[in-house]
Design an enzyme around this catalytic site. Structure first.
Site, PDB file in Angstrom:
ATOM      1  CD  GLU A 256      -1.448   2.226   2.166  1.00 42.10           C
ATOM      2  OE1 GLU A 256      -1.079   3.281   1.591  1.00 42.10           O
ATOM      3  OE2 GLU A 256      -1.436   2.075   3.390  1.00 42.10           O
ATOM      4  CB  CYS A 295      -0.741   6.738   2.212  1.00 38.62           C
ATOM      5  SG  CYS A 295      -1.963   5.893   3.233  1.00 38.62           S
TER       6      CYS A 295
END
Length: 681
Positions: A256, A295
């Site tokens: 990720e 993120c």
């Protein structure tokens, strides 16, 4: 004097000699050191396999879910200790809430989902079973079982607690011991929560180890039963996934990665709309929350060309009101970046982004820090840029400044907006702000091809929306391409990621034995004792009752119509019914359901306490006036949730397979009924 952090390896804390200094994000003072002692990763891996796996396998899915809930409650009771440490990372109280209570909330969520959706065993049946032969003696299905290996979880610096717990929760449910490796810059906060987790006494031995510092040769020691998950930069993910040992042993690797997430203001929204303000507010929040170190943060603000000035003005106004400094000072809304290295990296990337673009807001617009002793901290001013030609400017789609930095990009027409969004080469999340359902219906399927999650934001959703940047345990987190190509969270899907799927073939009786769940066609046990008269402990999978028969009459149909108010023509209009594919009047499907209950329910008080629900209902063959029906009730599955009622009486959930057949032994209705059943104890 700064403390030395320790690793938890092989059931003991390792680390006494100081090594690399770790600095406070607020004033750059040294607050901790990593330890100098080298970790024996052979010991760590062996401990996980030889001690952690057996200890976790002594518990079933339901028992591990109960441990997760107890662990969440324990951590929640000590959260203020974690808030005090989190402050050193530069996080505001709101930032820390996402990390700390977002982490414990994820434990709670997986405990709840596990208790509802997973069995009281270590075999998860991924049915239904399907017949593979003409005579009913050969069937096939799928099962999911613990892999027997360990999970290595490598996390980024921005969420030291949530990053660990959102990976730990599903792998723990899957009976997979974990080795957590946090980024060094904020590893002191991860060490604090791991100490608490071990202090709780709730973790089976070997269930969780902690690595402070380098992973050394850890990845070289993994095998095909193991799993690696990673959160961090796309560059680091690319290096790790090409580890020769991981490739040679086909070790699953899930990444990720940071990505250039975007928010699109649709052409139908004007500055006078509520949606316009929602858009500006969401962008500003994503720029300044966690100082932009998420993120999922919005890096590209894609707006219609004729809205650029209005959006720019509103955003500048909002950013000018954001006070930056020591989060302990009242009124401070944005803290520091995690480190001086991070501060330098963001500055370098802003310089690259500014080439050929306009800077609309930056430190030159009155940036002033709040708080004592913060001059040498890792602070960075919110920075807003403008790109007027996003189709030709590659930098805005390639370079990410991992801080409070975002770029407005203009577009002409929704198709160009979607093309600009796709230029990011894959991201974790995108937001579409529109008040037009038709625009959403057109844009979202195309945006979904290159974004892991799509938030549609408008006035109706805004009252409950958790926002662009909040991954939820129930929904998938991850994205294609640059975002890493992996998936995390997503409810029980995440648990399945850590289990091994296998196809199983055999007779229905054998499949039922393997899955712990009754399979149609398997042998049943019939006795004089009605299954509803048995306590939870006494019931066995396959306990069954074949009921007496009942012939359906016209009076049944008329009476059910009167009670229910359902006068659909297929039940009452003989002439109209003759013109249908059935050629005659038929009984209500829900009458058949009710009649079946009348056939199999044992009316006297007993262990069955309540109907808990109904699943997988199908009406197969119509029931006409004069047809005779009966039902077979079979104990399909038992789930012991380890709970008691307010009187201290234990309960479990039993799923019953119900098959209703007619006089020709044709299946007319099929479903599962769920009941709460009392325990003897």
């Amino acid at each position: 004097m700064a403390s030395t952090l320790q690793s938890w390896i092989g059931g003991r804390w390792i680390g006494a000699e100081a090594s690399a200094p770790l600095h406070s994000a607020l004033n750059n003072s040294v607050i901790y050191h990593t330890h100098a002692e080298k970790i024996d990763f052979d010991e760590a891996v062996t401990y996980a396999r030889k001690t952690g796996v057996p200890a976790l396998m002594k518990l079933d899915f339901q028992q591990r879910a109960a441990r997760l809930k107890a662990l969440a409650l324990y951590l929640a009771s000590r959260k203020e200790e974690l808030y005090a440490i989190s402050h050193l990372t530069g996080a505001t109280r709101a930032d820390s809430w996402v990390d700390i209570e977002g982490g414990t909330g994820t434990l709670f969520a997986y405990a709840s989902m596990g208790s509802r959706e997973l069995p009281s065993s270590n075999v998860l049946h991924e049915g239904p079973a399907m017949a593979l032969g003409k005579n009913g003696g050969f069937s096939g299905t799928h099962i999911l079982v613990p892999r027997g290996g360990l999970a290595v979880h490598i996390n980024a610096f921005n969420f030291p607690i949530w990053g660990l717990l959102e990976k730990f929760a599903p792998s723990f449910l899957a009976a997979m011991p974990c080795i957590g490796k946090p980024a060094s810059a904020t590893s002191y906060l991860t060490e604090a929560v791991v100490r608490m987790m071990h202090d709780s006494g709730l973790l089976p031995e070997g269930a969780l180890q902690l690595v402070i510092g380098s992973t050394g040769d850890l990845l070289d020691r993994l095998g095909g039963a193991d799993v690696v998950t990673f959160t961090g930069s796309a560059d680091t993910a690319a290096k790790l996934r090409t580890n020769r040992n991981l490739i040679a042993n086909s070790v699953p690797f899930t990444a990720e990665a940071d990505s250039l997430n975007c928010a699109i203001l649709a052409p139908d929204v004007t500055p006078d709309d509520v949606e316009f303000d929602l858009f500006v507010k969401e962008v500003a929040r994503e720029m300044t929350g966690k100082a932009g170190q998420k993120c999922t943060a919005i890096r590209r603000i894609i707006v219609p060309e004729n809205m650029v000035d209005a959006v720019g003005t509103r955003l500048r106004e909002r950013l000018a009101k954001v006070s930056v400094g020591d989060p302990s000072v009242e009124g401070v809304r944005m803290g520091a970046l995690a480190s001086k290295d991070q501060q330098r990296d963001v500055a370098e990337r802003v310089e690259l982004l500014a080439r050929g673009n306009e800077v609309l807001f930056s430190e030159r617009d009155g940036f002033k820090l709040v708080g004592d002793g913060v001059a040498n901290g890792s602070f960075f001013s919110p920075t807003l840029l403008l790109c007027r030609d996003g189709m030709r400017n590659d930098a805005v789609h390639d370079i990410e400044a991992f801080g409070p930095v975002s770029t407005i990009i203009s577009y002409n027409g929704i198709d160009e907006a979607l093309a600009l969004a796709a230029r990011g080469k894959g991201s974790l999340v995108s937001t579409l702000v529109t008040k037009d359902p038709a625009t959403a219906a057109y844009a979202v399927p195309m945006a979904a091809a290159s974004h892991g999650r799509v938030l549609i934001l408008e006035r109706e959703a805004s009252v409950d929306s958790t926002g662009h940047g909040s991954p939820l345990p129930q929904l998938k987190h991850g994205g294609p391409g640059r975002a890493g190509g992996g998936e995390e969270l997503g409810g029980i899907r995440a648990v399945r990621h850590f289990l091994q799927r296998a196809a199983v073939q055999g007779s229905p009786t054998m499949l039922a034995a393997v899955t712990g769940e009754y399979v149609r066609g398997a042998k049943v046990q019939e006795s004089e004792v009605h299954p509803f008269r048995r306590y939870f402990e006494d019931l066995k999978m396959g306990d069954s009752l074949l009921t007496h028969r009942r012939t359906v009459t016209e009076a049944d149909i008329v009476n059910f119509g009167g009670v229910s108010g359902d006068y659909f023509y297929m039940h009452f209009d003989d002439i109209a019914a003759k013109d249908t594919q059935f050629g005659k009047r038929i009984a209500h499907g829900y009458f058949v359901l009710s009649a079946a209950a009348g056939l199999f329910v044992s009316p006297a008080p007993g262990p069955v306490l309540a109907n808990y629900g109904l699943d997988n209902l199908r009406f197969i063959t119509p029931v006409a006036i004069g047809d005779t029906i009966r039902a077979r009730l079979t104990c399909k599955r038992k789930v012991d949730r380890n709970r008691t009622d307010d009187k201290g009486v234990g309960q479990g959930v039993v799923a019953w397979d119900v098959q209703v057949t007619n006089q020709n032994d044709e299946l007319v209705a099929s479903y599962d009924i769920l009941t709460l059943v009392m325990k003897r104890a």
